[in-house]
Design a protein around this motif. Structure first.
Motif, PDB file in Angstrom:
ATOM      1  N   LEU A 169       0.787  -1.229   0.000  1.00 18.00           N
ATOM      2  CA  LEU A 169       0.000   0.000   0.000  1.00 18.00           C
ATOM      3  C   LEU A 169       0.821   1.282   0.000  1.00 18.00           C
ATOM      4  O   LEU A 169       0.267   2.360  -0.205  1.00 18.00           O
ATOM      5  N   ALA A 170       2.107   1.204   0.244  1.00 15.60           N
ATOM      6  CA  ALA A 170       2.936   2.408   0.396  1.00 15.60           C
ATOM      7  C   ALA A 170       3.397   2.956  -0.951  1.00 15.60           C
ATOM      8  O   ALA A 170       4.584   3.008  -1.252  1.00 15.60           O
ATOM      9  N   THR A 171       2.420   3.369  -1.773  1.00 16.33           N
ATOM     10  CA  THR A 171       2.746   3.969  -3.070  1.00 16.33           C
ATOM     11  C   THR A 171       1.861   5.190  -3.286  1.00 16.33           C
ATOM     12  O   THR A 171       0.776   5.304  -2.697  1.00 16.33           O
ATOM     13  N   ALA A 172       2.318   6.067  -4.142  1.00 16.30           N
ATOM     14  CA  ALA A 172       1.533   7.260  -4.471  1.00 16.30           C
ATOM     15  C   ALA A 172       0.218   6.886  -5.147  1.00 16.30           C
ATOM     16  O   ALA A 172      -0.809   7.524  -4.927  1.00 16.30           O
ATOM     17  N   GLN A 173       0.224   5.820  -5.955  1.00 18.56           N
ATOM     18  CA  GLN A 173      -0.997   5.386  -6.648  1.00 18.56           C
ATOM     19  C   GLN A 173      -2.057   4.917  -5.653  1.00 18.56           C
ATOM     20  O   GLN A 173      -3.242   5.227  -5.821  1.00 18.56           O
ATOM     21  N   VAL A 174      -1.643   4.170  -4.642  1.00 18.36           N
ATOM     22  CA  VAL A 174      -2.598   3.706  -3.633  1.00 18.36           C
ATOM     23  C   VAL A 174      -3.123   4.893  -2.836  1.00 18.36           C
ATOM     24  O   VAL A 174      -4.317   4.970  -2.531  1.00 18.36           O
ATOM     25  N   PHE A 175      -2.248   5.834  -2.518  1.00 16.09           N
ATOM     26  CA  PHE A 175      -2.675   7.022  -1.782  1.00 16.09           C
ATOM     27  C   PHE A 175      -3.740   7.784  -2.570  1.00 16.09           C
ATOM     28  O   PHE A 175      -4.767   8.177  -2.019  1.00 16.09           O
ATOM     29  N   ARG A 176      -3.522   7.970  -3.863  1.00 13.96           N
ATOM     30  CA  ARG A 176      -4.522   8.654  -4.698  1.00 13.96           C
ATOM     31  C   ARG A 176      -5.819   7.858  -4.762  1.00 13.96           C
ATOM     32  O   ARG A 176      -6.912   8.428  -4.728  1.00 13.96           O
ATOM     33  N   ALA A 177      -5.723   6.540  -4.860  1.00 10.80           N
ATOM     34  CA  ALA A 177      -6.927   5.702  -4.900  1.00 10.80           C
ATOM     35  C   ALA A 177      -7.703   5.814  -3.585  1.00 10.80           C
ATOM     36  O   ALA A 177      -8.931   5.866  -3.597  1.00 10.80           O
ATOM     37  N   LEU A 178      -6.994   5.875  -2.463  1.00 12.32           N
ATOM     38  CA  LEU A 178      -7.655   6.062  -1.165  1.00 12.32           C
ATOM     39  C   LEU A 178      -8.330   7.430  -1.117  1.00 12.32           C
ATOM     40  O   LEU A 178      -9.489   7.536  -0.688  1.00 12.32           O
ATOM     41  N   GLN A 179      -7.650   8.462  -1.572  1.00 12.53           N
ATOM     42  CA  GLN A 179      -8.257   9.794  -1.607  1.00 12.53           C
ATOM     43  C   GLN A 179      -9.523   9.797  -2.463  1.00 12.53           C
ATOM     44  O   GLN A 179     -10.541  10.387  -2.076  1.00 12.53           O
ATOM     45  N   ASN A 180      -9.477   9.145  -3.607  1.00 14.76           N
ATOM     46  CA  ASN A 180     -10.649   9.085  -4.486  1.00 14.76           C
ATOM     47  C   ASN A 180     -11.783   8.300  -3.842  1.00 14.76           C
ATOM     48  O   ASN A 180     -12.949   8.678  -3.975  1.00 14.76           O
ATOM     49  N   ALA A 181     -11.464   7.211  -3.159  1.00 11.48           N
ATOM     50  CA  ALA A 181     -12.493   6.422  -2.470  1.00 11.48           C
ATOM     51  C   ALA A 181     -13.150   7.248  -1.370  1.00 11.48           C
ATOM     52  O   ALA A 181     -14.374   7.225  -1.217  1.00 11.48           O
ATOM     53  N   VAL A 182     -12.349   7.989  -0.619  1.00  6.87           N
ATOM     54  CA  VAL A 182     -12.894   8.853   0.442  1.00  6.87           C
ATOM     55  C   VAL A 182     -13.816   9.907  -0.159  1.00  6.87           C
ATOM     56  O   VAL A 182     -14.892  10.181   0.368  1.00  6.87           O
TER      57      VAL A 182
END
Length: 98
Positions: A32-45
């Motif tokens: 999970l420690a990637t910029a892509q996962v972080f963006r996907a989490l932001q989009n899900a939120v």
């Protein structure tokens, strides 16, 4: 794996219901420690209808979130988590499991 029984909300009607939730990647794989996962989490939120996300912390193998239902105090936390996980995996085309 069995799910614990649903605990009813015992808080007074005027008091917000806030949940601290954690979900982990299967076998605690550090994916999970990637910029892509972080963006996907932001989009899900951002897509979380019926839930307010106060905070989310992305760790290499798990996620912590503070969430509150906005429409139904008895809303299922499990549904919130399942939706977040599904949206993240779909956006990433992820092969790993939660």
């Amino acid at each position: 794996m069995a799910h614990p029984p649903r605990i009813p909300v015992w808080l007074p009607p005027g008091q917000d219901v806030v949940y601290f939730i954690t979900f982990c990647v299967q076998d605690r794989r550090p994916v999970l420690a990637t910029a892509q996962v972080f963006r996907a989490l932001q989009n899900a939120v951002a897509r979380a209808i019926g839930w307010r996300v106060y905070a989310a912390i992305l760790m290499p193998d798990h996620v912590h979130m503070l969430v509150a239902p906005t429409r139904d105090r008895e809303a299922s936390v499990g549904n919130c988590v399942a939706t977040m996980k599904r949206w993240i995996r779909q956006e990433l085309h992820a092969e790993w499991q939660w």
